[in-house]
Design a protein around this motif. Structure first.
Motif, mmCIF file in Angstrom:
data_model
loop_
_atom_site.group_PDB
_atom_site.id
_atom_site.type_symbol
_atom_site.label_atom_id
_atom_site.label_comp_id
_atom_site.label_asym_id
_atom_site.label_seq_id
_atom_site.Cartn_x
_atom_site.Cartn_y
_atom_site.Cartn_z
ATOM 1 N N ASP A 1 26.416 -11.516 12.218
ATOM 2 C CA ASP A 1 25.485 -11.768 11.119
ATOM 3 C C ASP A 1 25.739 -13.142 10.494
ATOM 4 O O ASP A 1 24.830 -13.951 10.334
ATOM 5 N N SER B 1 22.455 -11.437 6.040
ATOM 6 C CA SER B 1 22.622 -12.893 5.967
ATOM 7 C C SER B 1 21.870 -13.619 7.070
ATOM 8 O O SER B 1 21.322 -14.700 6.845
ATOM 9 N N ASP C 1 27.252 -15.308 4.197
ATOM 10 C CA ASP C 1 27.686 -13.953 4.543
ATOM 11 C C ASP C 1 29.082 -13.665 3.968
ATOM 12 O O ASP C 1 29.795 -12.820 4.462
ATOM 13 N N ASP D 1 31.411 -12.999 11.832
ATOM 14 C CA ASP D 1 30.795 -11.924 12.617
ATOM 15 C C ASP D 1 29.390 -12.374 13.014
ATOM 16 O O ASP D 1 28.929 -13.441 12.599
ATOM 17 N N HIS E 1 24.748 -11.220 1.437
ATOM 18 C CA HIS E 1 24.156 -9.911 1.154
ATOM 19 C C HIS E 1 25.230 -8.868 0.865
ATOM 20 O O HIS E 1 24.958 -7.678 0.881
ATOM 21 N N HIS E 2 26.470 -9.325 0.666
ATOM 22 C CA HIS E 2 27.520 -8.392 0.245
ATOM 23 C C HIS E 2 27.379 -8.147 -1.245
ATOM 24 O O HIS E 2 26.866 -8.995 -1.970
ATOM 25 N N ASP F 1 24.631 -6.114 12.167
ATOM 26 C CA ASP F 1 25.104 -5.589 10.882
ATOM 27 C C ASP F 1 24.618 -4.166 10.630
ATOM 28 O O ASP F 1 24.911 -3.589 9.591
#
Ligand code: MN
Length: 717
Positions: free
Chosen positions: A351, A473, A419, A349, A445-446, A503
């Protein structure tokens, strides 16, 4: 006759017995104390006792060279000998070499000057003449065996390998040889002694020159032409080419990656890049190996250490991540400098793409300086559809890495998961890569799981520093890229704002990054357009990185130029139309209900009421519907579910939920539903087996209702 400078007294002929500071001048060498930094230069100031040296030394005649400053050495093995050992007519040879002579092979660099009278060489019988036969010691270096010395050599012996004794050499270097039969002899290698050259000293000025380098083999690639090597020493790296005739056996086949070698060769250019045309290569001796390795390690360690680069924004969370960000930057820099390929596995994606692109653009210039021809295979960016390291992807990654290692002699790569990779869904993949020797690090950042952090080499995630997904990310990637290579900062700094916009993160970091983007003329609308254009294009690129297309959409080299804006507009419009079209269809089939505590729950069957296998994919479709619901209910919590036959996409706003936790509890409740999934706290997706669809949906809605009442009780407090 060979003489060599005495190594013990360094040619002085004196051996120092004792040394102490001069008692008269206290070791100063001068009787006056000079206070200013300028010396008067007056010789009369010098201490007379020590003659200005500050030292009193006692010396005796050097016992090794008997005060001569030089020693006699054996012409054959180079060991010191005494004059009494020299037998007339036998050359200057030590007793050991007389008993079991050394038969030399000449190796480059060498010339007829290298050949020593009174020693033995391997040679090949060449051309017969009226007066005798020529034997070749090395290509271009031959000598004459006169008819009287033939010792039975016949014309049919042409090409035969023999041993010859060098009985004489004329002033202009012509060699007189005698064939000999030796049963007991030792092997030796002889070449012109050379000073070792640091790789960094090799330049256009040294082109066509013979050089000797010592270094580590970082790569061996078999090409259709020569075998291509890459060597690293403490000063840099260079490639080398070994031309081996098809009929010839590869003389370097025992040399493998990470061996410490001595390379003799001629400097030349290939496709405008300096390289060494290898004339000989040998594995270094054990002692030398140690010295060279420690030099390389020290230099590599220093070179890999990134410069202290301040972050683009003020953020306490980012600041607390600094040590780990530097560790990751160092890991990547080390890979660049020691010849390790780098694999950037990132979420496909906007990000994830912007994050990986920023890092990619930081790495490429460093690689270009290090190994220009290696850019094509030393860095790889690979988009991943799933928000985790899919088992299919890792299998491909490991397979390619092993193939490249075997086919091209590449090292196994350093894999950076960007990511994605924070959840335990990636765990098996990570472990598998590690088992095959691939080093894995995560930048994400998940919502992270500890087990991943415990497994990978380095796990960088704002959640470990009381941060959350709002430091996305793309932002982390931009900052990491700047630490890896500060020169690239201006080129990529605006990518953080595109990532944050895509995001849909919130907070001070995004605001600060947007200001940076604004300075480059990117307002909110353009950020949104570029963000969607990237997403749209990646949908069609599927598994390809589409480097040039993506760079063009991002505007890496032509930001805000006419052609850049034209491209962004075209893709944005197409994407927008496709989304609007899809949303319009879906909206007619949207099921809305109000949960007991006033939270709006929207449900859309994206399998039945959305176009399949077309842009936008189910996640984005659900997001679009969710946006409409949020707009319609500005002061209410909203949860939107995109329902598929065997998957659910979740989007939420204004509701405190932890989606990964919900998935965990669902797994427990419905152990036979094959539930799997992940994402952030408030957005995510889960998969399950189709036959359990109804049960999963019902259990999920039940779980959601419970959590919302939790939120309300918290809010009241
Ligand atoms: Mn992201």
């Amino acid at each position: 006759m060979s003489k060599k400078k005495c190594q013990v007294c360094r040619g002085s002929g004196k051996e120092i017995i004792s040394e102490k500071a001069c008692p008269d001048c206290k070791g100063m060498g001068s009787t006056k104390i000079v206070l200013s930094s300028y010396s008067s230069g007056d010789a009369s100031d010098g201490c007379k006792t020590c003659k200005g040296t500050g030292k009193l030394t006692k010396a005796k005649k050097c016992s090794v060279c008997n005060g001569k400053g030089e020693i006699l050495v054996c012409d054959s093995c180079g060991k010191q000998i005494t004059e009494s050992e020299i037998t007339p007519g036998f050359g200057q040879i030590c007793q050991e070499c007389k008993d079991s002579p050394i038969v030399f092979v000449l190796k480059p660099p060498c010339s007829s000057r290298t050949v020593k009278v009174g020693t033995y060489y391997h040679a090949t019988v060449k051309n017969f003449k009226d007066f005798g036969v020529f034997a070749e010691l090395y290509s271009g270096i031959d000598g004459l065996i006169r008819n009287k010395n033939l010792k039975g050599l016949k014309r049919s012996d042409k090409g035969k390998k023999i041993i010859v004794y060098v009985s004489g050499k004329t002033r202009d270097g012509k060699l007189e040889l005698t064939p000999v039969e030796l049963k007991d002899y030792r092997h030796g290698v002889q070449r012109e002694s050379m000073e070792r050259m640091k790789i960094s000293s090799i330049s256009r000025k040294t082109e066509k020159k013979q050089v000797l380098i010592q270094g580590k083999v970082s790569q061996i690639r078999k090409t259709s032409g020569p075998i291509s090597y890459n060597f690293v020493d403490e000063s840099g790296s260079i490639s080398g080419a070994a031309f081996i005739k098809p009929t010839e056996e590869n003389p370097y086949q025992d040399i493998t990656i990470d061996d410490i070698v001595e390379v003799y060769g001629v400097v030349n250019t290939h496709r405008d890049v300096l390289q060494i045309e290898i004339s000989d290569m040998v594995v270094a001796g054990d002692e030398e190996k140690k010295v060279i390795l420690s030099k390389i390690e020290k230099a590599l360690e220093q070179k890999s250490r990134p410069k202290d680069t301040p972050f683009l924004i003020k953020s306490p969370i980012l600041e607390s991540m600094k040590t780990d960000m530097h560790k990751l930057a160092k890991m990547i820099r080390r890979a660049i400098f020691d010849g390790t390929p780098i694999l950037l596995r990132h979420h496909a994606d906007t990000d994830g793409i912007t994050s990986a692109v920023a890092i990619e653009h930081a790495i490429i210039p460093l690689l270009l300086a290090e190994q220009p021809e290696g850019v094509g295979y030393r860095i790889k960016r690979s988009p991943s559809k799933s928000p985790f390291w899919d088992y299919i992807d890792v299998t491909k990654d490991v397979d390619y890495a092993l193939q490249d290692a075997i086919k091209f002699g590449d090292k196994l790569p350093l894999a950076i998961l960007i990511d994605l990779g924070s959840s335990s869904e990636s765990l098996t993949s990570i472990k598998k890569a590690q088992i095959f020797g691939i080093n894995v690090a995560v930048l994400d950042h998940h919502f992270p799981e500890k087990i991943v952090k415990q497994t990978v080499s380095l796990h960088v995630n704002p959640y470990f520093y009381e941060g959350d997904y709002n430091l996305c990310s793309g932002m982390l990637g931009v900052e990491l890229a700047r630490i890896i290579n500060p020169d690239v900062s201006d080129k990529i700094d605006y990518l953080a704002a595109i990532a944050g916009t895509a995001d849909r993160v919130e907070g001070s970091p995004l605001e600060q990054y947007k200001k940076i983007a604004k300075k480059k003329g990117l307002d909110d609308e353009l950020l949104r357009k570029i963000a969607l254009a990237i997403d749209y294009e990646q949908y069609f690129l599927r598994f390809a990185d589409g480097k040039n297309i993506i760079d063009s959409i991002i505007g890496i080299d032509n930001l805000k130029s006419e052609s850049h804006l034209e491209l962004v507009d075209l893709l944005y419009t197409a994407a927008k139309e496709a989304i609007d079209d899809q949303i319009n269809i879906c909206q007619a089939h949207l099921k809305e209900e109000e949960l007991s505590d006033g939270v709006i729950l929207g449900r859309i069957d994206v399998e039945k009421y959305a176009k399949r296998f077309e842009f936008p994919p189910p996640g984005k479709t659900t997001g679009g519907i969710h946006d409409i619901l949020v707009k319609k209910n500005p002061d209410k919590g909203v949860i939107t579910l995109g329902l598929g036959p065997d998957f659910i996409v979740l989007r939420s706003k204004g509701v405190l939920i932890n989606f990964p936790k919900i998935i965990k509890s669902l797994k427990k409740k419905l152990p036979n539903a094959g539930i799997d999934g992940g994402g952030h706290e408030v957005v995510g997706s889960l998969k399950f087996i189709e036959g359990m669809n109804e049960e999963v949906v019902q259990a999920l809605i039940k779980a959601l209702s419970k959590l919302e009442s939790n939120l309300h009780s918290e809010e009241k407090e």
